[in-house]
Design a protein around this motif. Structure first.
Motif, PDB file in Angstrom:
ATOM      1  N   ASP A 247       5.297  -3.900   5.787  1.00  0.00           N
ATOM      2  CA  ASP A 247       4.506  -2.663   5.759  1.00  0.00           C
ATOM      3  C   ASP A 247       3.505  -2.629   6.900  1.00  0.00           C
ATOM      4  N   LYS A 248       3.006  -3.782   7.255  1.00  0.00           N
ATOM      5  CA  LYS A 248       1.988  -3.885   8.310  1.00  0.00           C
ATOM      6  C   LYS A 248       2.595  -3.906   9.710  1.00  0.00           C
ATOM      7  N   TYR A 249       3.767  -4.527   9.860  1.00  0.00           N
ATOM      8  CA  TYR A 249       4.245  -4.826  11.212  1.00  0.00           C
ATOM      9  C   TYR A 249       5.492  -4.073  11.672  1.00  0.00           C
TER      10      TYR A 249
ATOM     11  N   GLU B 262       0.823  -1.219   0.000  1.00  0.00           N
ATOM     12  CA  GLU B 262       0.000   0.000   0.000  1.00  0.00           C
ATOM     13  C   GLU B 262       0.851   1.262   0.000  1.00  0.00           C
TER      14      GLU B 262
ATOM     15  N   GLN C 185       4.656  -6.681   2.054  1.00  0.00           N
ATOM     16  CA  GLN C 185       3.346  -6.324   2.610  1.00  0.00           C
ATOM     17  C   GLN C 185       3.280  -6.603   4.107  1.00  0.00           C
ATOM     18  N   ALA C 186       3.911  -7.702   4.534  1.00  0.00           N
ATOM     19  CA  ALA C 186       3.943  -8.016   5.967  1.00  0.00           C
ATOM     20  C   ALA C 186       4.778  -6.980   6.721  1.00  0.00           C
TER      21      ALA C 186
ATOM     22  N   GLU D  71      -0.554 -15.814   4.526  1.00  0.00           N
ATOM     23  CA  GLU D  71      -0.969 -14.991   3.400  1.00  0.00           C
ATOM     24  C   GLU D  71      -0.710 -15.734   2.095  1.00  0.00           C
TER      25      GLU D  71
END
Length: 316
Positions: free
Chosen positions: A169-171, A124, A166-167, A305
């Motif tokens: 980016d999230k964590y 994102e 993506q992981a 995921e």
């Protein structure tokens, strides 16, 4: 531009000696085709979950080299090669011992793939851009990562790398400590640092990949104090285990299932209590096996995921 390709039909026993002798007549590089089984070291350096089916090794080998038409006399070169065969046949099996030539287009094998590597959104907030492409930010908050993978694995476009990005980016939390096992081009470490991590330790079994990772750190204007680069096998190298450091907030490993499985058995000390273990490079048929190993080693699987046939485990 066209090249002349010379092909020596020979035996694997003769390849090393032929390589030396060809160098003596000015051949700067060769390409070898054979059916020798892969060594364990070769397998470790292959970024695939399913190894190619081995072919029956009949000892045959082909040695190719290329020359520019304007800078060689093909007939003279073929005579030189035939003389080489005659010279080495008393010392080793030369197989058929023949040489042939053909014409081939000048494909820039090292660089033509760059045509297909364009800027893309990997998460994102993260856009991956090859160093040779121009890109105008779509959103002010976008994080731009510039990558030239060279001969290392990791443009970011592969499903497994996207899942890891993506992981992250999230964590990734501000100031986090990240250990990147199997760093390739360094893309995951760079993503973690640009997302606010305080320090990234990047390890790869291939010292060339580690060099490329360092170059990409510099391209992304990351200071040497922000990262540590190490080469070696974390699973078996006791010295490297010490250098890798203990108690990281996140360990990310985008390798392949057959490496993640033994890695999971030794990685726990490198993750702090409550820290995350992000693993990818796992093809769907290996999902159950990796899940079993994670739980057997005391990890709680938070999520799995999916992207196509690939899986990414997030565990703690």
């Amino acid at each position: 531009m066209k090249w002349i390709r010379f092909t020596l039909d020979t035996h694997t026993d003769a390849v090393d000696m032929l390589s030396y002798m060809l160098d003596e007549i000015g051949v700067e590089g060769i390409e070898i085709e054979d059916n020798l089984p892969l060594s364990e070291e070769d397998k470790k350096k292959m970024f695939v979950d399913i190894l190619p089916e081995p072919k029956e090794n009949d000892g045959s080998a082909k040695v190719h080299f290329y020359m520019e038409p304007e800078q060689c006399n093909p007939e003279k070169v073929m005579l030189q090669v035939q003389d080489i065969f005659q010279e080495v046949k008393d010392f080793c099996n030369i197989g058929k011992g023949t040489v042939s030539l053909s014409e081939t287009e000048d494909n820039d094998w090292m660089n033509n793939w760059k045509t297909f590597f364009k800027p893309f959104r990997a998460a994102e907030h993260i856009v991956i851009k090859p160093t040779w492409e121009e890109y105008q930010k779509e959103n002010e908050e976008d994080i731009l990562i510039e990558i030239d993978p060279g001969i290392a694995f990791g443009t970011g476009s592969h499903e497994t790398t996207r899942l890891c990005i993506q992981a992250l980016d999230k964590y990734v939390a501000p100031g986090a400590s990240v250990l990147d096992v199997g760093c390739g081009s360094g893309i995951l470490s760079i993503a973690a640092l640009k997302l606010g991590a305080g320090h990234a330790t990047a390890i790869d079994i291939d010292e060339t990949a580690v060099k490329v990772a360092g170059e990409n750190m510099a391209v992304n204007h990351l200071a040497p104090s922000q990262y540590t680069l190490l080469d070696g096998d974390l699973i078996s190298n006791s010295y490297l285990k010490v250098k890798a450091g203990l108690g990281h907030d996140i360990v990310v490993a985008n390798i392949l299932a057959d490496v993640i499985i033994p890695l999971t058995g030794v990685i726990r000390p490198h993750i702090k209590k409550g820290g995350l273990y992000i693993t990818s490079g796992i093809i769907d048929m290996k999902e159950a096996e990796v899940a079993h190993v994670l739980t057997a080693n005391g990890f709680d699987i938070l999520s799995v995921e999916h992207c196509g046939e690939w899986r990414c485990f997030i565990a703690k």
